[in-house]
Design a protein around this motif. Structure first.
Motif, PDB file in Angstrom:
ATOM      1  N   ARG A 120       5.287   8.901  -1.637  1.00 16.26           N
ATOM      2  CA  ARG A 120       4.528   8.966  -3.253  1.00 16.26           C
ATOM      3  C   ARG A 120       3.028  10.588  -2.742  1.00 16.26           C
ATOM      4  O   ARG A 120       2.896  10.263  -1.722  1.00 16.26           O
ATOM      5  CB  ARG A 120       2.915   8.066  -3.335  1.00 16.26           C
ATOM      6  N   ASP A 161       0.721  -1.385  -0.211  1.00 18.47           N
ATOM      7  CA  ASP A 161       0.289  -0.364   0.308  1.00 18.47           C
ATOM      8  C   ASP A 161       0.776   1.170  -0.072  1.00 18.47           C
ATOM      9  O   ASP A 161       1.604   1.181   0.852  1.00 18.47           O
ATOM     10  CB  ASP A 161      -1.180  -0.236   1.399  1.00 18.47           C
ATOM     11  N   ASP A 162       0.785   2.480  -1.034  1.00 17.24           N
ATOM     12  CA  ASP A 162       1.009   3.342  -0.987  1.00 17.24           C
ATOM     13  C   ASP A 162       2.678   3.531  -1.091  1.00 17.24           C
ATOM     14  O   ASP A 162       3.449   4.482  -1.619  1.00 17.24           O
ATOM     15  CB  ASP A 162       0.912   3.964  -0.552  1.00 17.24           C
ATOM     16  N   THR A 163       3.620   1.848  -2.111  1.00 16.54           N
ATOM     17  CA  THR A 163       4.606   1.151  -2.624  1.00 16.54           C
ATOM     18  C   THR A 163       4.536   1.265  -3.958  1.00 16.54           C
ATOM     19  O   THR A 163       5.201   2.039  -4.434  1.00 16.54           O
ATOM     20  CB  THR A 163       5.349   0.462  -1.429  1.00 16.54           C
ATOM     21  N   HIS A 195      -1.370   3.271  -5.160  1.00 18.70           N
ATOM     22  CA  HIS A 195      -1.899   4.792  -4.479  1.00 18.70           C
ATOM     23  C   HIS A 195      -3.051   3.639  -3.445  1.00 18.70           C
ATOM     24  O   HIS A 195      -4.096   2.920  -4.524  1.00 18.70           O
ATOM     25  CB  HIS A 195      -2.755   5.441  -5.224  1.00 18.70           C
ATOM     26  N   GLU A 196      -2.975   3.579  -1.610  1.00 12.76           N
ATOM     27  CA  GLU A 196      -3.694   3.072  -0.818  1.00 12.76           C
ATOM     28  C   GLU A 196      -5.462   3.838  -1.644  1.00 12.76           C
ATOM     29  O   GLU A 196      -6.792   3.426  -1.426  1.00 12.76           O
ATOM     30  CB  GLU A 196      -3.444   3.346   0.054  1.00 12.76           C
ATOM     31  N   SER A 197      -4.966   5.279  -2.195  1.00 14.03           N
ATOM     32  CA  SER A 197      -5.994   6.066  -2.054  1.00 14.03           C
ATOM     33  C   SER A 197      -7.214   5.375  -2.747  1.00 14.03           C
ATOM     34  O   SER A 197      -8.767   5.068  -3.075  1.00 14.03           O
ATOM     35  CB  SER A 197      -5.547   7.266  -1.886  1.00 14.03           C
ATOM     36  N   ASP A 231       6.940   2.715   2.392  1.00 17.80           N
ATOM     37  CA  ASP A 231       6.164   4.114   3.393  1.00 17.80           C
ATOM     38  C   ASP A 231       6.249   4.835   4.341  1.00 17.80           C
ATOM     39  O   ASP A 231       6.099   5.479   4.380  1.00 17.80           O
ATOM     40  CB  ASP A 231       5.033   4.023   1.896  1.00 17.80           C
ATOM     41  N   ASN A 232       6.115   3.365   5.396  1.00 14.61           N
ATOM     42  CA  ASN A 232       5.473   4.002   6.595  1.00 14.61           C
ATOM     43  C   ASN A 232       6.768   3.612   7.687  1.00 14.61           C
ATOM     44  O   ASN A 232       6.945   2.340   7.830  1.00 14.61           O
ATOM     45  CB  ASN A 232       4.239   3.286   7.030  1.00 14.61           C
ATOM     46  N   ARG A 251      -0.293  10.254  -0.786  1.00  8.01           N
ATOM     47  CA  ARG A 251      -0.442   8.857   0.278  1.00  8.01           C
ATOM     48  C   ARG A 251      -1.057   8.981   1.142  1.00  8.01           C
ATOM     49  O   ARG A 251      -1.170  10.110   1.692  1.00  8.01           O
ATOM     50  CB  ARG A 251       1.137   9.108   1.265  1.00  8.01           C
TER      51      ARG A 251
END
Length: 221
Positions: free
Chosen positions: A185, A5-7, A10-12, A164-165, A188
């Motif tokens: 990103r 996710d978000d790597t 896009h988690e959105s 990402d986190n 994110r």
């Protein structure tokens, strides 16, 4: 080695897909309209955790615990309409032939649906979803990273983890000697801030286009 996710995407995008699935269900069941648009606005405003409660209230419906549980299950189990961004496609083509693994937290069924919808089960050699294990083994627990090392048969410094986190992704692989890269990103879901220096990644990028694995493995910026 990669986060999800978000790597890689896009988690959105998943959130919007899930909101649409839940919104369609609510419209059919209760005649609620515009639920998804309320959820998207709340997400953009930084709301987390209680988006469904807030959106239902805005739509004039009382968010009972049973209804919220039903909506969360639909959100997590739906088959998402998502795709890999261009930089991820190019990156995965670039590393084709190299051993690749994915480590991701989250409910197992939801994460597996993302993996399959994105075609990552055919592009990445080993998929590790910590949600398939008992509670307590999600990041930052080192179990997933150790399993990848056992699978690869390589020493820690031969591994690069892109995620990402900063609050949970990097502290365990750094302790194992892995190289770490944080991708931040635009758009994110999480801010990615590391709470301590030990949680920070060695490198930061905004797109997978920016990464040179050769430089990362050599330790040069």
């Amino acid at each position: 080695m990669l986060d999800l996710d978000d790597t890689l995407f896009h988690e959105s995008d998943f959130a919007r897909s899930g909101f649409a699935a839940v919104g369609a269900h609510l419209e059919n069941r209760l005649g609620v309209s515009d639920f998804a648009s309320h959820c998207e606005r709340l997400l953009k405003a930084g709301s987390r955790g209680r988006i469904f409660d807030q959106a239902l209230a805005e739509c004039g419906h009382h968010p009972t615990p049973d209804l919220i549980e039903e909506l969360v299950d639909i959100y997590r189990s739906h088959k998402p309409s998502i795709q890999l961004p261009r930089d991820t496609v190019a990156f995965l083509e670039h590393v084709a032939g190299l051993p690749t693994a994915l480590i991701s937290d989250g409910p197992a069924r939801m994460q597996r649906n993302k993996v399959v919808s994105l075609g990552l089960d055919k592009l990445i050699d080993k998929i590790v979803l910590t949600g398939e294990w008992p509670d307590g083994y999600g990041k930052p627990h080192p179990r997933a990273y150790g399993e990848v090392m056992q699978w690869s048969g390589r020493i820690g410094s031969d591994h690069v983890y892109i995620a990402d986190n900063g609050s949970k992704d990097f502290i365990a692989p750094r302790a194992l000697g892995w190289k770490t890269v944080q991708i931040l990103r635009p758009g994110r879901v999480h801010d990615g801030v590391a709470p301590t220096a030990e949680h920070e990644a060695e490198f930061r990028i905004a797109s997978l286009d920016e990464i040179s694995l050769r430089r990362v493995l050599a330790g040069s910026r």
